[in-house]
Scaffold this motif. Structure first.
Motif, PDB file in Angstrom:
ATOM      1  N   THR A  32      12.395  -7.128  -9.647  1.00  0.00           N
ATOM      2  CA  THR A  32      12.030  -6.079  -8.694  1.00  0.00           C
ATOM      3  C   THR A  32      11.105  -6.618  -7.599  1.00  0.00           C
ATOM      4  O   THR A  32      11.298  -6.332  -6.411  1.00  0.00           O
ATOM      5  N   THR A  36      11.998  -7.103  -3.629  1.00  0.00           N
ATOM      6  CA  THR A  36      11.109  -6.580  -2.591  1.00  0.00           C
ATOM      7  C   THR A  36      10.738  -7.671  -1.593  1.00  0.00           C
ATOM      8  O   THR A  36      10.722  -7.444  -0.371  1.00  0.00           O
ATOM      9  N   VAL A  44       4.600  -7.548   5.154  1.00  0.00           N
ATOM     10  CA  VAL A  44       4.481  -6.094   5.105  1.00  0.00           C
ATOM     11  C   VAL A  44       3.071  -5.705   5.520  1.00  0.00           C
ATOM     12  O   VAL A  44       2.129  -6.497   5.421  1.00  0.00           O
ATOM     13  N   VAL A  48       2.180  -0.545   3.194  1.00  0.00           N
ATOM     14  CA  VAL A  48       3.429  -0.792   2.464  1.00  0.00           C
ATOM     15  C   VAL A  48       3.159  -1.660   1.241  1.00  0.00           C
ATOM     16  O   VAL A  48       3.722  -1.430   0.163  1.00  0.00           O
ATOM     17  N   TRP A  49       2.302  -2.666   1.372  1.00  0.00           N
ATOM     18  CA  TRP A  49       1.943  -3.536   0.249  1.00  0.00           C
ATOM     19  C   TRP A  49       1.384  -2.692  -0.897  1.00  0.00           C
ATOM     20  O   TRP A  49       1.771  -2.869  -2.057  1.00  0.00           O
ATOM     21  N   LEU A  52       4.198  -0.246  -2.418  1.00  0.00           N
ATOM     22  CA  LEU A  52       5.202  -0.962  -3.205  1.00  0.00           C
ATOM     23  C   LEU A  52       4.626  -1.435  -4.538  1.00  0.00           C
ATOM     24  O   LEU A  52       5.305  -1.392  -5.571  1.00  0.00           O
ATOM     25  N   ILE A  55       4.456   1.564  -6.881  1.00  0.00           N
ATOM     26  CA  ILE A  55       5.801   2.012  -7.249  1.00  0.00           C
ATOM     27  C   ILE A  55       6.388   1.093  -8.323  1.00  0.00           C
ATOM     28  O   ILE A  55       6.955   1.550  -9.324  1.00  0.00           O
ATOM     29  N   ILE A  56       6.244  -0.217  -8.117  1.00  0.00           N
ATOM     30  CA  ILE A  56       6.741  -1.174  -9.109  1.00  0.00           C
ATOM     31  C   ILE A  56       6.017  -0.998 -10.434  1.00  0.00           C
ATOM     32  O   ILE A  56       6.642  -1.005 -11.509  1.00  0.00           O
ATOM     33  N   TYR A 111       3.128 -10.565  -7.552  1.00  0.00           N
ATOM     34  CA  TYR A 111       3.177  -9.820  -6.297  1.00  0.00           C
ATOM     35  C   TYR A 111       2.335 -10.492  -5.218  1.00  0.00           C
ATOM     36  O   TYR A 111       2.755 -10.584  -4.052  1.00  0.00           O
TER      37      TYR A 111
END
Length: 216
Positions: A32, A36, A44, A48-49, A52, A55-56, A111
């Motif tokens: 995932t 991304t 990003v 947004v960072w 995301l 969400i992950i 990430y």
């Protein structure tokens, strides 16, 4: 407390022997984040960072914690004679929190490597991450304990879990964004305390509701 520790060790050894759930979650997490990265090419904005990342972490938490009580179905009657409901749910809450926290740190490392590192205040960010993991793991453990008695577990998880995790997500995401935006602890102290209070309420509800669902 000795029984609680024995139940935590049992959950650890069950997951370690099976390994398939852990491998699947790690594969899901890595794929995932990599997808991304490929979609955004690693560039990003801070908003947004932050979005995301949570969400992950949310969908990883659903996959990781939703199985908490499904694997206990055949052991239920044995636990009736071994432990009290409060000991069982306490062990589940502790194990789920440790499990999700470990996944969250692995997720954060991957990430940051792929998507960049906008974190400035690490202690405050980690504190908020801990509280977010505590809320998510407690909420999904509570919902899992209720849903595993029903025939439509996946539907019950979605219906019951969504309203419970909303306040945790709103507070954790808001705090995280403010921390990335160079806020200090005194500026978000109220939100941190509120998030901790929501976590405590969820844990208290879990202790109240679980004995009834366990004996039903």
């Amino acid at each position: 407390m000795r029984r609680v520790m024995a139940l935590i060790k049992k959950d650890f050894f069950v997951d370690w022997r099976q390994q398939n759930p852990i491998s699947g979650i790690l594969l899901y997490l890595a794929s995932t984040i990599f997808a991304t990265y490929m979609a955004f090419k690693g560039f990003v904005s801070m908003e947004v960072w932050n979005a995301l990342f949570w969400i992950i972490l949310l969908f990883t938490a659903i996959n990781a914690i939703s199985k908490s009580f499904i694997q206990e179905e055949r052991r239920t009657h044995y636990y009736f004679f071994l432990c009290r409901p409060a000991e069982i749910i306490q062990a589940k809450l502790i194990y789920s929190f440790l499990y999700l926290t470990g996944i969250a740190f692995i997720s954060l490392i991957i990430y940051v490597v792929l998507m960049g590192n906008p974190i400035i205040n690490y202690p405050l960010f980690i504190l908020n991450l801990f509280l977010g993991c505590l809320g998510l793991s407690s909420a999904f453990t509570m919902v899992s304990s209720i849903a595993f008695r029903s025939t439509n577990r996946s539907i019950m998880m979605a219906v019951l879990g969504f309203p419970v995790i909303i306040p945790v997500l709103i507070l954790a995401i808001s705090n995280s964004f403010k921390i990335l935006d160079s806020y200090v602890f005194t500026q978000i102290q109220g939100n941190i305390i509120t998030l901790f209070s929501v976590d405590v309420i969820i844990i208290a509800l879990t202790f109240v509701l679980f004995p009834f669902t366990w004996k039903s």
